[in-house]
Design a protein around this motif. Structure first.
Motif, PDB file in Angstrom:
ATOM      1  N   CYS A 239      40.944  89.168  43.460  1.00 23.60           N
ATOM      2  CA  CYS A 239      39.475  88.416  44.030  1.00 23.60           C
ATOM      3  C   CYS A 239      38.176  90.039  43.586  1.00 23.60           C
ATOM      4  O   CYS A 239      37.425  89.065  43.975  1.00 23.60           O
ATOM      5  CB  CYS A 239      39.451  88.413  45.151  1.00 23.60           C
TER       6      CYS A 239
ATOM      7  N   LYS B  97      36.551  83.743  45.434  1.00 23.33           N
ATOM      8  CA  LYS B  97      38.578  84.587  45.704  1.00 23.33           C
ATOM      9  C   LYS B  97      39.151  83.078  46.002  1.00 23.33           C
ATOM     10  O   LYS B  97      39.851  83.224  46.695  1.00 23.33           O
ATOM     11  CB  LYS B  97      38.096  85.084  46.699  1.00 23.33           C
TER      12      LYS B  97
ATOM     13  N   ARG C  61      35.005  88.429  41.662  1.00 20.71           N
ATOM     14  CA  ARG C  61      34.962  87.461  41.679  1.00 20.71           C
ATOM     15  C   ARG C  61      34.285  86.923  42.842  1.00 20.71           C
ATOM     16  O   ARG C  61      34.012  87.031  43.955  1.00 20.71           O
ATOM     17  CB  ARG C  61      36.164  86.550  41.773  1.00 20.71           C
ATOM     18  N   GLN C  62      33.203  85.243  42.370  1.00 22.56           N
ATOM     19  CA  GLN C  62      32.323  85.224  43.238  1.00 22.56           C
ATOM     20  C   GLN C  62      32.967  84.325  45.035  1.00 22.56           C
ATOM     21  O   GLN C  62      32.781  83.875  45.841  1.00 22.56           O
ATOM     22  CB  GLN C  62      30.638  84.267  43.071  1.00 22.56           C
TER      23      GLN C  62
END
Length: 396
Positions: free
Chosen positions: A128, A134, A131-132
């Motif tokens: 994650c 998750k 990552r925007q």
């Protein structure tokens, strides 16, 4: 200097709560006025799940309480530690709205990982990070092994990322180690406002760090759960001709004790003084963590006691240990590599072990002594205030 400390205690007291309490006490000894605004996650017990979820995302009560505390105490700086779940990041917005400089220490990886530990199923995980959305965390239910609880954390992160809370409402971020800072920068925190400020460990004194008296065996001090690698360690110890004392409690204790290895003694939970005594009489500390420690408190405590550390080659342990000089770094979960490292350790003479312990103590002295860390922290506060005053003069 007046410092308002905002912190939400955990339901199970751990390293973060210890670090915050030590820091507040040390700041007061240094002459600062510390104003405590402390909440406790025990307060969410019995609350409805929807209410708890909403509060974790944005707590209007916590927002108002912090603004009232600032109005009453008029601090120079607001220093925020944990906000999850009872306080919420709304306290950052509350402090920023008053114009008071805001500092936040990020003790864990929650901004990068909804589970907070960069681990899944007992192994390191960075799926994650960066990552925007998750989604891997939701798929695996990484927070408390619950998809619904993980969804709440994800909603909190998404809301405040969209709002710009961390970029707008925090003047300075503090990470407890270079390893933690590196991960947090990958989340998008501004490098110019994200500094390393390690925790400190009280000095147990020269006597506790001395090898002049009897020392023997290895010790591990940890919560007994899968991430800490204790099951791996107990399995590893079959056939190891060295005594091992395991200090700590947790969900795996009963399973671990079933190993029935006469070389392993389970001491259970112990007070800080008892842990200090155990370290002062041990030759080696073992930290077999399967995840990236943000600080590795017990490793630094061992160094303060003149104890070399054999640790997983992950996270903050990489920052504090120089392999072959004051300790050992070993691939996490690699039984063959750990046995080889233990063989190298056992091949050392007592004088060589003592010399390594002396270098471990020197590493502690160089970075983690209370007066050194607190002076640096005060200088960071002063730098914020100086910059704020210069900006105000420029705007006049």
């Amino acid at each position: 200097m007046r410092i308002l400390v905002v912190h939400c205690r955990y339901q199970r007291r751990g390293g973060e709560d210890v670090a915050v309490d030590r820091e507040m006490d040390a700041l007061e000894r240094h002459g600062a006025t510390v104003l405590r605004h402390i909440a406790d996650n025990a307060a969410i017990e019995g609350a409805g799940s929807l209410r708890t979820a909403a509060r974790a995302i944005w707590s209007t009560d916590a927002y108002r309480d912090v603004q009232r505390a600032i109005a009453v105490h008029r601090p120079d700086v607001v220093h925020v530690h944990n906000t999850f779940a009872y306080l919420s990041p709304s306290v950052l917005a509350a402090a920023h709205a008053t114009g008071t400089p805001v500092v936040q220490t990020l003790h864990n990886y929650r901004l990068a990982c909804p589970g907070g530990l960069l681990t899944r199923n007992g192994a390191a995980c960075e799926d994650c990070v960066g990552r925007q959305a998750k989604w891997p965390a939701l798929v695996h239910g990484c927070y408390r092994d619950s998809k619904s609880a993980t969804a709440v954390v994800m909603a909190m992160l998404a809301f405040h990322e969209a709002r710009g809370t961390w970029n707008r409402d925090v003047d300075l971020f503090l990470a407890p180690s270079p390893a933690a800072r590196d991960v947090l920068l990958r989340v998008g925190l501004p490098a110019s406002r994200t500094m390393v400020k390690p925790n400190f460990v009280p000095d147990p004194g020269a006597g506790a760090a001395s090898w002049g008296g009897p020392r023997s065996g290895a010790v591990a001090v940890a919560r007994l759960d899968k991430e800490k690698g204790l099951r791996f360690l107990v399995d590893l110890w079959r056939g190891v001709d060295m005594d091992l004392t395991i200090i700590g409690d947790g969900p795996l204790r009963q399973v671990l004790e079933e190993s029935d290895n006469p070389r392993i003694r389970f001491a259970g939970a112990r007070t800080s003084d008892e842990v200090s005594n155990a370290l002062a009489s041990a030759e080696l500390l073992l930290v077999p963590s399967l995840f990236q420690e943000t600080f590795a408190l017990v490793a630094v405590e061992a160094q303060a006691h003149g104890v070399p550390v054999m640790a997983s080659d992950l996270g903050a342990c990489r920052d504090w240990i120089t392999p072959g000089w004051d300790g050992f770094l070993v691939p996490p979960g690699d039984a063959e590599a750990w046995r080889a490292a233990l063989t190298r350790w056992r091949a050392l003479s007592r004088d060589e072990r003592a010399a390594m312990g002396g270098r471990a103590r020197a590493a502690y002295d160089a970075v983690h002594r209370p007066e050194r860390v607190v002076q640096y922290q005060i200088s960071l506060y002063e730098g914020l205030l100086t910059g704020r005053r210069a900006h105000e003069i420029g705007q006049a």
